[in-house]
Scaffold this motif. Sequence first.
Motif, PDB file in Angstrom:
ATOM      1  N   MET A 177       0.827  -1.204   0.000  1.00  0.00           N
ATOM      2  CA  MET A 177       0.000   0.000   0.000  1.00  0.00           C
ATOM      3  C   MET A 177       0.861   1.254   0.000  1.00  0.00           C
ATOM      4  SD  MET A 177      -2.970   1.186   2.715  1.00  0.00           S
ATOM      5  CE  MET A 177      -3.946  -0.306   2.451  1.00  0.00           C
ATOM      6  N   GLN A 178       1.900   1.266   0.827  1.00  0.00           N
ATOM      7  CA  GLN A 178       2.736   2.453   0.934  1.00  0.00           C
ATOM      8  C   GLN A 178       3.601   2.656  -0.309  1.00  0.00           C
ATOM      9  OE1 GLN A 178       3.057   1.111   5.282  1.00  0.00           O
ATOM     10  NE2 GLN A 178       4.362   2.928   5.242  1.00  0.00           N
ATOM     11  N   ALA A 179       4.106   1.563  -0.877  1.00  0.00           N
ATOM     12  CA  ALA A 179       4.920   1.671  -2.088  1.00  0.00           C
ATOM     13  C   ALA A 179       4.081   2.171  -3.259  1.00  0.00           C
ATOM     14  CB  ALA A 179       5.547   0.320  -2.417  1.00  0.00           C
ATOM     15  N   LYS A 180       2.881   1.619  -3.425  1.00  0.00           N
ATOM     16  CA  LYS A 180       2.019   2.043  -4.524  1.00  0.00           C
ATOM     17  C   LYS A 180       1.568   3.491  -4.349  1.00  0.00           C
ATOM     18  CE  LYS A 180       0.102  -2.327  -6.199  1.00  0.00           C
ATOM     19  NZ  LYS A 180      -1.133  -3.138  -6.364  1.00  0.00           N
ATOM     20  N   ALA A 181       1.277   3.863  -3.117  1.00  0.00           N
ATOM     21  CA  ALA A 181       0.870   5.252  -2.864  1.00  0.00           C
ATOM     22  C   ALA A 181       1.992   6.220  -3.219  1.00  0.00           C
ATOM     23  CB  ALA A 181       0.460   5.411  -1.404  1.00  0.00           C
ATOM     24  N   ALA A 182       3.219   5.845  -2.861  1.00  0.00           N
ATOM     25  CA  ALA A 182       4.363   6.704  -3.179  1.00  0.00           C
ATOM     26  C   ALA A 182       4.581   6.775  -4.688  1.00  0.00           C
ATOM     27  CB  ALA A 182       5.612   6.176  -2.484  1.00  0.00           C
ATOM     28  N   ARG A 183       4.456   5.634  -5.351  1.00  0.00           N
ATOM     29  CA  ARG A 183       4.683   5.590  -6.794  1.00  0.00           C
ATOM     30  C   ARG A 183       3.647   6.417  -7.544  1.00  0.00           C
ATOM     31  NH1 ARG A 183       4.179  -0.073  -9.869  1.00  0.00           N
ATOM     32  NH2 ARG A 183       1.989   0.466  -9.549  1.00  0.00           N
ATOM     33  N   GLN A 184       2.420   6.453  -7.026  1.00  0.00           N
ATOM     34  CA  GLN A 184       1.341   7.186  -7.679  1.00  0.00           C
ATOM     35  C   GLN A 184       1.201   8.615  -7.161  1.00  0.00           C
ATOM     36  OE1 GLN A 184      -2.370   4.926  -7.779  1.00  0.00           O
ATOM     37  NE2 GLN A 184      -1.267   3.002  -7.990  1.00  0.00           N
ATOM     38  N   ASN A 185       2.162   9.060  -6.335  1.00  0.00           N
ATOM     39  CA  ASN A 185       2.163  10.428  -5.793  1.00  0.00           C
ATOM     40  C   ASN A 185       0.881  10.758  -5.040  1.00  0.00           C
ATOM     41  OD1 ASN A 185       4.767  11.212  -6.812  1.00  0.00           O
ATOM     42  ND2 ASN A 185       3.844  11.365  -8.844  1.00  0.00           N
ATOM     43  N   ILE A 186       0.367   9.790  -4.315  1.00  0.00           N
ATOM     44  CA  ILE A 186      -0.816   9.998  -3.487  1.00  0.00           C
ATOM     45  C   ILE A 186      -0.397  10.737  -2.212  1.00  0.00           C
ATOM     46  CG2 ILE A 186      -2.495   8.774  -2.042  1.00  0.00           C
ATOM     47  CD1 ILE A 186      -2.538   6.643  -4.300  1.00  0.00           C
ATOM     48  N   PRO A 187      -1.117  11.756  -1.802  1.00  0.00           N
ATOM     49  CA  PRO A 187      -0.752  12.487  -0.581  1.00  0.00           C
ATOM     50  C   PRO A 187      -0.822  11.573   0.646  1.00  0.00           C
ATOM     51  CG  PRO A 187      -2.360  13.716  -1.880  1.00  0.00           C
ATOM     52  CD  PRO A 187      -2.287  12.355  -2.475  1.00  0.00           C
ATOM     53  N   CYS A 188       0.296  11.459   1.339  1.00  0.00           N
ATOM     54  CA  CYS A 188       0.389  10.573   2.508  1.00  0.00           C
ATOM     55  C   CYS A 188       0.936  11.352   3.697  1.00  0.00           C
ATOM     56  CB  CYS A 188       1.324   9.391   2.236  1.00  0.00           C
ATOM     57  SG  CYS A 188       0.895   8.382   0.806  1.00  0.00           S
ATOM     58  N   THR A 189       0.563  10.915   4.866  1.00  0.00           N
ATOM     59  CA  THR A 189       1.142  11.476   6.082  1.00  0.00           C
ATOM     60  C   THR A 189       1.109  10.423   7.181  1.00  0.00           C
ATOM     61  OG1 THR A 189       1.145  13.422   7.536  1.00  0.00           O
ATOM     62  CG2 THR A 189      -0.985  12.419   7.071  1.00  0.00           C
ATOM     63  N   GLU A 190       1.687  10.730   8.310  1.00  0.00           N
ATOM     64  CA  GLU A 190       1.683   9.848   9.474  1.00  0.00           C
ATOM     65  C   GLU A 190       1.199  10.630  10.688  1.00  0.00           C
ATOM     66  OE1 GLU A 190       5.200   6.605   8.885  1.00  0.00           O
ATOM     67  OE2 GLU A 190       5.837   8.599   9.529  1.00  0.00           O
ATOM     68  N   VAL A 191       0.571   9.930  11.615  1.00  0.00           N
ATOM     69  CA  VAL A 191       0.244  10.514  12.915  1.00  0.00           C
ATOM     70  C   VAL A 191       0.769   9.570  13.988  1.00  0.00           C
ATOM     71  CG1 VAL A 191      -1.800  11.721  12.056  1.00  0.00           C
ATOM     72  CG2 VAL A 191      -2.032   9.446  13.027  1.00  0.00           C
ATOM     73  N   PRO A 192       1.263  10.110  15.086  1.00  0.00           N
ATOM     74  CA  PRO A 192       1.762   9.238  16.165  1.00  0.00           C
ATOM     75  C   PRO A 192       0.607   8.444  16.779  1.00  0.00           C
ATOM     76  CG  PRO A 192       2.493  11.524  16.447  1.00  0.00           C
ATOM     77  CD  PRO A 192       1.425  11.534  15.408  1.00  0.00           C
TER      78      PRO A 192
END
Length: 230
Positions: free
Chosen positions: A181-196
Amino acid sequence: MARIHVIIPAYNEEKSIALVLRDIPKGFVEEVIVVNNNSSDNTAAVAAAAGATVLHEPAPGYGNACLKGIAYVAAKPPEAQPDIVVFLDGDYSDYPGEMVQLVAPIQQGQADLVIGSRALGNREPGAMLPQQIFGNWLATSLLRLFYGARFTDLGPFRAIRFSTLLALGMQDKTYGWTVEMQAKAARQNIPCTEVPVTYRKRIGFSKISGTVKGTIMAGYKIILTIFRYL
């Protein structure tokens, strides 16, 4: 208000699943789906008694269970489909109440995928084994190196816009689910973030990090998945 569905893959979690379901914020989630992944205990019955929609996926594998939940949601009429899907483990290691903070960046239009980061949050001592900590560091380092993605964790507690989830075309059936999921999101330039997020010792025995074989197989699959989607 965004419509939210929760998908919980569960394998032999009869001692913890009711606690997980109890702690999900009331009125915040439209439907909670527990995917009973070939459990040999009473996971399904306990989850149903606690009010969850229970699906059965006999093929073992974390990804198989997640795919079953997605297929169920995708088969609904468009007007009944959620805006956001949250993935949550059934072992009570995460704090379901933190779901409100987890989905906030999506609700505010800041991201389409939010990872609950155990690395940024508070971890109970011993909640993550050394091999898990190292594996997360290695995987996120490879994601940064090859995809330019700045993640700190492959945490299973995550939220994603449902339309984005469908567009990713998830395929992995076992250990590589989260990193796919994270690799595909990065490859497709999908806006991602993290929360603690806060993390505690799980109830019961880990089927992956609790055995040498599980740890090796998971590590191998995660690395293989990272290179597969380059």
